[in-house]
Design an enzyme around this catalytic site. Structure first.
Site, PDB file in Angstrom:
ATOM      1  N   TRP A 141     -10.053   7.290  -7.246  1.00  0.00           N
ATOM      2  CA  TRP A 141     -11.310   7.590  -7.929  1.00  0.00           C
ATOM      3  C   TRP A 141     -11.303   7.081  -9.364  1.00  0.00           C
ATOM      4  O   TRP A 141     -12.285   6.522  -9.846  1.00  0.00           O
ATOM      5  CB  TRP A 141     -11.591   9.095  -7.875  1.00  0.00           C
ATOM      6  CG  TRP A 141     -12.407   9.415  -6.662  1.00  0.00           C
ATOM      7  CD1 TRP A 141     -11.962   9.821  -5.450  1.00  0.00           C
ATOM      8  CD2 TRP A 141     -13.818   9.263  -6.548  1.00  0.00           C
ATOM      9  NE1 TRP A 141     -13.008   9.951  -4.581  1.00  0.00           N
ATOM     10  CE2 TRP A 141     -14.168   9.621  -5.234  1.00  0.00           C
ATOM     11  CE3 TRP A 141     -14.831   8.880  -7.423  1.00  0.00           C
ATOM     12  CZ2 TRP A 141     -15.484   9.588  -4.769  1.00  0.00           C
ATOM     13  CZ3 TRP A 141     -16.139   8.848  -6.971  1.00  0.00           C
ATOM     14  CH2 TRP A 141     -16.465   9.199  -5.664  1.00  0.00           C
ATOM     15  N   ASN A 146     -10.525   2.460   3.631  1.00  0.00           N
ATOM     16  CA  ASN A 146     -10.161   2.299   2.223  1.00  0.00           C
ATOM     17  C   ASN A 146     -11.129   1.417   1.448  1.00  0.00           C
ATOM     18  O   ASN A 146     -11.466   1.719   0.297  1.00  0.00           O
ATOM     19  CB  ASN A 146      -8.744   1.737   2.093  1.00  0.00           C
ATOM     20  CG  ASN A 146      -8.284   1.709   0.649  1.00  0.00           C
ATOM     21  OD1 ASN A 146      -8.214   2.758   0.001  1.00  0.00           O
ATOM     22  ND2 ASN A 146      -7.983   0.535   0.129  1.00  0.00           N
ATOM     23  N   TRP A 156       1.971   1.797  -3.490  1.00  0.00           N
ATOM     24  CA  TRP A 156       0.898   2.408  -4.288  1.00  0.00           C
ATOM     25  C   TRP A 156       0.960   3.939  -4.186  1.00  0.00           C
ATOM     26  O   TRP A 156       0.783   4.645  -5.191  1.00  0.00           O
ATOM     27  CB  TRP A 156      -0.465   1.925  -3.777  1.00  0.00           C
ATOM     28  CG  TRP A 156      -1.036   0.739  -4.471  1.00  0.00           C
ATOM     29  CD1 TRP A 156      -1.099  -0.532  -3.993  1.00  0.00           C
ATOM     30  CD2 TRP A 156      -1.655   0.704  -5.774  1.00  0.00           C
ATOM     31  NE1 TRP A 156      -1.719  -1.359  -4.909  1.00  0.00           N
ATOM     32  CE2 TRP A 156      -2.070  -0.621  -6.005  1.00  0.00           C
ATOM     33  CE3 TRP A 156      -1.893   1.672  -6.749  1.00  0.00           C
ATOM     34  CZ2 TRP A 156      -2.709  -1.009  -7.187  1.00  0.00           C
ATOM     35  CZ3 TRP A 156      -2.533   1.285  -7.924  1.00  0.00           C
ATOM     36  CH2 TRP A 156      -2.925  -0.044  -8.135  1.00  0.00           C
ATOM     37  N   GLU A 163       0.830  -1.209   0.000  1.00  0.00           N
ATOM     38  CA  GLU A 163       0.000   0.000   0.000  1.00  0.00           C
ATOM     39  C   GLU A 163       0.868   1.264   0.000  1.00  0.00           C
ATOM     40  O   GLU A 163       0.509   2.273  -0.629  1.00  0.00           O
ATOM     41  CB  GLU A 163      -0.932   0.001   1.208  1.00  0.00           C
ATOM     42  CG  GLU A 163      -1.952  -1.120   1.203  1.00  0.00           C
ATOM     43  CD  GLU A 163      -2.803  -1.112  -0.058  1.00  0.00           C
ATOM     44  OE1 GLU A 163      -3.333  -0.049  -0.411  1.00  0.00           O
ATOM     45  OE2 GLU A 163      -2.923  -2.174  -0.696  1.00  0.00           O
ATOM     46  N   TRP A 221     -21.589  10.726 -18.827  1.00  0.00           N
ATOM     47  CA  TRP A 221     -21.979  10.826 -17.423  1.00  0.00           C
ATOM     48  C   TRP A 221     -23.345  11.503 -17.306  1.00  0.00           C
ATOM     49  O   TRP A 221     -23.716  12.330 -18.135  1.00  0.00           O
ATOM     50  CB  TRP A 221     -20.947  11.623 -16.637  1.00  0.00           C
ATOM     51  CG  TRP A 221     -19.566  11.035 -16.645  1.00  0.00           C
ATOM     52  CD1 TRP A 221     -18.477  11.539 -17.289  1.00  0.00           C
ATOM     53  CD2 TRP A 221     -19.130   9.837 -15.988  1.00  0.00           C
ATOM     54  NE1 TRP A 221     -17.382  10.741 -17.077  1.00  0.00           N
ATOM     55  CE2 TRP A 221     -17.749   9.681 -16.277  1.00  0.00           C
ATOM     56  CE3 TRP A 221     -19.764   8.893 -15.192  1.00  0.00           C
ATOM     57  CZ2 TRP A 221     -16.995   8.631 -15.793  1.00  0.00           C
ATOM     58  CZ3 TRP A 221     -19.006   7.827 -14.698  1.00  0.00           C
ATOM     59  CH2 TRP A 221     -17.650   7.704 -15.007  1.00  0.00           C
ATOM     60  N   TRP A 256     -16.861  10.966 -12.057  1.00  0.00           N
ATOM     61  CA  TRP A 256     -15.945  10.717 -10.951  1.00  0.00           C
ATOM     62  C   TRP A 256     -15.329  11.993 -10.403  1.00  0.00           C
ATOM     63  O   TRP A 256     -14.970  12.060  -9.219  1.00  0.00           O
ATOM     64  CB  TRP A 256     -14.839   9.745 -11.365  1.00  0.00           C
ATOM     65  CG  TRP A 256     -14.017  10.179 -12.550  1.00  0.00           C
ATOM     66  CD1 TRP A 256     -14.260   9.905 -13.861  1.00  0.00           C
ATOM     67  CD2 TRP A 256     -12.826  10.979 -12.528  1.00  0.00           C
ATOM     68  NE1 TRP A 256     -13.292  10.469 -14.667  1.00  0.00           N
ATOM     69  CE2 TRP A 256     -12.401  11.135 -13.876  1.00  0.00           C
ATOM     70  CE3 TRP A 256     -12.074  11.564 -11.513  1.00  0.00           C
ATOM     71  CZ2 TRP A 256     -11.267  11.862 -14.223  1.00  0.00           C
ATOM     72  CZ3 TRP A 256     -10.937  12.292 -11.853  1.00  0.00           C
ATOM     73  CH2 TRP A 256     -10.544  12.434 -13.186  1.00  0.00           C
TER      74      TRP A 256
END
Length: 492
Positions: free
Chosen positions: A406, A365, A301, A298, A330, A383
């Site tokens: 996102w 998370n 990341w 993580e 969207w 988003w």
């Protein structure tokens, strides 16, 4: 490690070479590359540039700014123990910083400016402007790779491109990692009080208050600021939870994560310090205890997303990583968006998660993925609206990680979830909040129901509890999202 310097060192032979350290998202004394390097060269003064209005332009809200302000107070006290004054440049925008920094350097007869690199595009533009302005004054500038192990551009594919997929990036990260990249920088020694050109002791400045028109931030006791608080959280995590991280990190009713994201975002703790804690326990970052290595993953990341900001600058400008998704149709649905923001979608896990965000400034998370996918797939809302709402409320809001998460959920980003992966929020709740404890704690209107009915309250339950019906049917919403993505594929 230093990455470059500019301008000749015109003051190298001076008896006193005052070093100015500009701290930004690295609000700590220990393991601070720029601060340690400056302290080796001469007496140190530290400067910060809060720029609250600029942070607000970037979408940060009261929770992040209050955490920043409190962190600056703690930093000032810590630096005082080393006789290092903290100067504060209280300006509104990044555009003002080059000139006011130049003026401060001139007034103190600064020999060199030191800072740790940041990678978002506006910060890159700001730092380039500072570099040009100080070159005019023949002030030497040193900048360093500090928040990540590898500077952007050091890890590239065989074709010489930036990685756009995490797994090969992570493998390369581990393969190229050497001990020097994880070496902790020493804290500065206690210095004599630095003097200005007139022989007067350099005094620190007051930390500016938050803008008066900000909303009230969350309870400060939820997020005590400063590196001591960060170290306490790290120690508690390593002692009690780290070895079960892989089992507990997805369970929102359990404190299974490190809760260090806010401290990492403002550099009250470094990734290196986290890696050092793992190495002390496990002896390796890639093998051994599965909980510890899952947590290391993580942290990598977070570094990956910093490389993405540089390698794919369009993501800094509200553009999707996957270019073909620019044309996605969207929906405009303000009522649906408001229901999502306020935690009244009629889906208990989604609503509990959104209420956690607005009441604590943080969200688990697993729930960030669930709520983001609900907005982008169930409601088919852009988003970028959700990304902005999160940034407004998160105490740990940071462009790289927030944007990356996102776009993953929306199937527009790196390693994006396949467009046909659409979490069912009810089954997600049943799987990760089995006894509906988390739901009961944040959706108290459902707390009197048995656990199973908290996940799937009947119409009668909803009426009796005053809890809304679902604003969208899962199956119908899933088909609508699939059709939108299929149409996008055909159109391209």
């Amino acid at each position: 490690m230093p990455t470059s310097s500019t301008s000749p060192d015109s003051s190298a032979s001076a008896e006193v070479s005052l070093q100015l350290v500009w701290l930004r998202s690295d609000l700590r004394v220990h393991d601070n590359t720029a601060l340690a390097a400056a302290a080796e060269r001469g007496p140190v003064v530290v400067v910060v540039t809060p720029c609250y209005p600029q942070w607000r332009q970037h979408g940060h809200g009261a929770n992040k700014l209050d955490f920043l302000r409190r962190g600056l107070h703690v930093l000032q006290q810590a630096l005082a123990g080393y006789h290092i004054p903290l100067k504060v440049i209280d300006c509104d925008t990044f555009a003002e910083i080059p000139e006011v920094l130049a003026a401060l350097c001139a007034s103190l007869n600064v020999a060199a400016l030191h800072f740790n690199d940041e990678y978002a595009i506006n910060e890159q533009i700001r730092d380039a402007a500072v570099r040009r302005r100080l070159a005019d004054l023949d002030i030497r500038l040193h900048h360093y790779t500090d928040m990540i192990a590898f500077a952007p551009g050091e890890l590239l594919t065989g074709k010489g491109d930036y990685y756009g997929v995490f797994t090969p990036f992570s493998k390369r990260w581990h393969k190229d990692l050497v001990a020097r990249r994880l070496k902790l920088a020493p804290a500065p020694g206690v210095q004599a009080t630095p003097l200005d050109p007139h022989g007067q002791a350099i005094q620190g400045d007051a930390i500016p208050p938050l803008p008066h028109d900000l909303p009230v931030p969350v309870d400060a006791s939820l997020w005590p600021a400063g590196e001591d608080a960060a170290q306490e959280r790290l120690e508690r995590f390593m002692t009690f939870r780290a070895r079960r991280y892989h089992e507990q990190r997805d369970l929102p009713a359990t404190r299974g994560t490190s809760e260090l994201s806010a401290y990492l975002a403002l550099g009250m703790i470094s990734a290196r310090q986290c890696y050092a804690a793992v190495l002390a326990e496990n002896g390796s970052l890639s093998d051994g205890d599965v909980g510890l290595t899952a947590w290391v993953n993580e942290l990598i990341w977070r570094e990956f997303y910093q490389h993405i900001l540089i390698g794919f600058p369009r993501v800094n400008r509200h553009r999707p990583f996957q270019r073909h998704t620019e044309a996605l149709a969207w929906r405009d649905d303000d009522a649906g968006f408001d229901a999502w923001c306020e935690g009244r979608t009629g889906y208990p896990l989604v609503d509990a998660a959104m209420r956690q965000l607005t009441s604590t400034g943080w969200m688990h998370n697993r729930l960030r993925m669930v709520t983001a996918m609900f907005l982008t797939k169930h409601l088919l809302i852009d988003w970028r609206r959700g990304e902005a709402f999160f940034m407004e409320h998160l105490v740990d809001g940071e462009l790289g990680a927030n944007n990356g998460g996102w776009q993953w959920a929306a199937s527009t980003g790196t390693d994006a979830a396949p467009y046909f992966r659409i979490f069912n929020p009810t089954t997600q709740g049943e799987r990760f909040d089995k006894d509906a404890e988390f739901i009961a704690s944040l959706v108290p209107e459902l707390s009197s129901l048995p656990a199973k009915r908290r996940h799937q309250p009947s119409d009668e339950d909803r009426h009796a509890c005053g809890y809304p019906r679902p604003i969208v049917d899962h199956k119908a919403a899933r088909l609508r999202a699939l059709d939108a993505f299929k149409a996008l594929s055909k159109g391209n």
